[in-house]
Scaffold this motif. Structure first.
Motif, mmCIF file in Angstrom:
data_model
loop_
_atom_site.group_PDB
_atom_site.id
_atom_site.type_symbol
_atom_site.label_atom_id
_atom_site.label_comp_id
_atom_site.label_asym_id
_atom_site.label_seq_id
_atom_site.Cartn_x
_atom_site.Cartn_y
_atom_site.Cartn_z
ATOM 1 N N ARG A 40 -45.739 22.577 -45.086
ATOM 2 C CA ARG A 40 -45.272 22.746 -43.721
ATOM 3 C C ARG A 40 -45.718 21.598 -42.822
ATOM 4 O O ARG A 40 -45.018 21.231 -41.891
ATOM 5 N N GLU A 41 -46.894 21.048 -43.064
ATOM 6 C CA GLU A 41 -47.489 20.134 -42.109
ATOM 7 C C GLU A 41 -47.593 18.700 -42.594
ATOM 8 O O GLU A 41 -47.968 17.825 -41.826
ATOM 9 N N ARG A 42 -47.276 18.430 -43.844
ATOM 10 C CA ARG A 42 -47.313 17.069 -44.365
ATOM 11 C C ARG A 42 -45.973 16.631 -44.932
ATOM 12 O O ARG A 42 -45.573 15.490 -44.755
ATOM 13 N N ASP A 43 -45.281 17.511 -45.583
ATOM 14 C CA ASP A 43 -44.014 17.148 -46.223
ATOM 15 C C ASP A 43 -42.825 17.269 -45.268
ATOM 16 O O ASP A 43 -41.746 16.762 -45.565
ATOM 17 N N ASN A 44 -43.015 17.942 -44.153
ATOM 18 C CA ASN A 44 -41.935 18.126 -43.186
ATOM 19 C C ASN A 44 -42.169 17.296 -41.932
ATOM 20 O O ASN A 44 -43.304 16.936 -41.615
ATOM 21 N N VAL A 45 -41.096 17.008 -41.221
ATOM 22 C CA VAL A 45 -41.165 16.295 -39.949
ATOM 23 C C VAL A 45 -40.918 17.287 -38.823
ATOM 24 O O VAL A 45 -39.977 18.096 -38.898
ATOM 25 N N ASP A 46 -41.762 17.257 -37.791
ATOM 26 C CA ASP A 46 -41.546 18.115 -36.619
ATOM 27 C C ASP A 46 -40.524 17.438 -35.710
ATOM 28 O O ASP A 46 -40.766 16.349 -35.173
ATOM 29 N N LEU A 105 -37.686 33.027 -38.880
ATOM 30 C CA LEU A 105 -38.804 33.744 -38.268
ATOM 31 C C LEU A 105 -40.104 33.473 -39.021
ATOM 32 O O LEU A 105 -41.174 33.392 -38.411
ATOM 33 N N ALA A 106 -40.021 33.336 -40.340
ATOM 34 C CA ALA A 106 -41.215 32.981 -41.113
ATOM 35 C C ALA A 106 -41.719 31.598 -40.711
ATOM 36 O O ALA A 106 -42.934 31.371 -40.576
ATOM 37 N N ASN A 107 -40.787 30.671 -40.492
ATOM 38 C CA ASN A 107 -41.175 29.340 -40.028
ATOM 39 C C ASN A 107 -41.822 29.411 -38.651
ATOM 40 O O ASN A 107 -42.820 28.728 -38.383
ATOM 41 N N ALA A 108 -41.236 30.229 -37.773
ATOM 42 C CA ALA A 108 -41.782 30.365 -36.419
ATOM 43 C C ALA A 108 -43.205 30.935 -36.459
ATOM 44 O O ALA A 108 -44.086 30.494 -35.719
#
Length: 269
Positions: free
Chosen positions: A157-163, A71-74
């Motif tokens: 969240r926005e550079r080290d991870n892949v969506d 939920l924190a990720n969402a």
């Protein structure tokens, strides 16, 4: 043989925001307040859904901990979508968003027109529209593409991870990433005009399943054609260099040599 039934994913349409591509193009052309008012309900409904999940998630400590993390990720993704909408206040970002919707709609009309034996401008064709997750995916990545050095970007969240878009076949993954590709290509042209920085490789698509290659190439090519037609209408804005697409499927299927037409140079690439 092992068998499994994969249920069809049917997107919700009652999300409160505008989903029609051509209408989003029109609203973006009207100004920031018009497009913001049409898109923000998507964030509101998503946040309401997150709160609903929080009230029913987890029946023991381990499940509760996992639920809280998810939920924190969402909530973080909801914030990204909201920032993407606010980024449309910048005229060049809003213009790129409008053109991306316009060309995606043109490509969709062409594709579905052929499938139904109709012309792309046939009034009986259903107006092209995003599925909610597709539009959310586009919006959540606007800041990262258009303002990569924005201080509000969260690197973890926005550079080290892949969506990752995880849907069954036919769920709409291709249109989601093609929409972002269209925005990226147009944004680069708007920022750099006719300079050399506007050309070159902008988007790299890698297929891991050969059976999908021709289908994906055809859909990507339709978008590139739509972008090129748009560029020809306004070369002063989108530059004189055409939008192009290429395909590499391995040495046995494509030339592995450098050179132009009529060049018999045997040097390998």
């Amino acid at each position: 043989m092992p068998q499994a039934t994969v249920e069809k994913v049917v997107p919700r349409v009652d999300v409160g925001c505008e989903l029609a591509m051509e209408e989003l193009d029109h609203l973006a052309s009207q100004g920031f307040e018009a497009i913001r008012g049409a898109l923000m309900p998507l964030v509101d409904r998503y946040e309401e859904w997150i709160e609903q999940q929080a009230s029913v998630a987890g029946s023991n400590a381990q499940q509760q901990a996992t639920a809280e993390q998810l939920l924190a990720n969402a909530k973080g993704q909801a914030q990204r979508i909201a920032r993407g909408i606010e980024a449309l206040a910048k005229p060049d970002i809003r213009d790129a968003f409008a053109i991306a919707n316009r060309t995606m709609a043109a490509a969709a009309r062409q594709r579905y027109g052929v499938m139904q034996g109709l012309k792309a401008n046939d009034p009986s064709l259903r107006p092209p529209a995003w599925r909610p997750f597709q539009l959310a995916f586009l919006l959540m990545n606007l800041v990262g593409i258009a303002r990569p050095h924005d201080p509000q970007l969260d690197p973890k969240r926005e550079r080290d991870n892949v969506d990752l878009l995880f849907f069954p076949t036919g769920g709409g993954k291709t249109e989601a990433y093609l929409g972002l590709a269209a925005f990226t290509l147009v944004m680069r042209r708007l920022r750099h005009g006719g300079s050399l920085r506007a050309g070159g490789l902008s988007v790299l698509m890698r297929y891991t399943l050969r059976l999908l290659t021709l289908d994906q190439l055809g859909r990507a090519s339709s978008l590139i054609c739509a972008l090129e037609l748009e560029r020809q209408k306004q070369p002063e804005k989108l530059g004189s260099w055409p939008f192009e697409i290429g395909l590499w499927v391995g040495q046995a299927a494509t030339p592995n040599r450098m050179g132009g037409k009529g060049n018999n140079n045997e040097a390998t690439a």
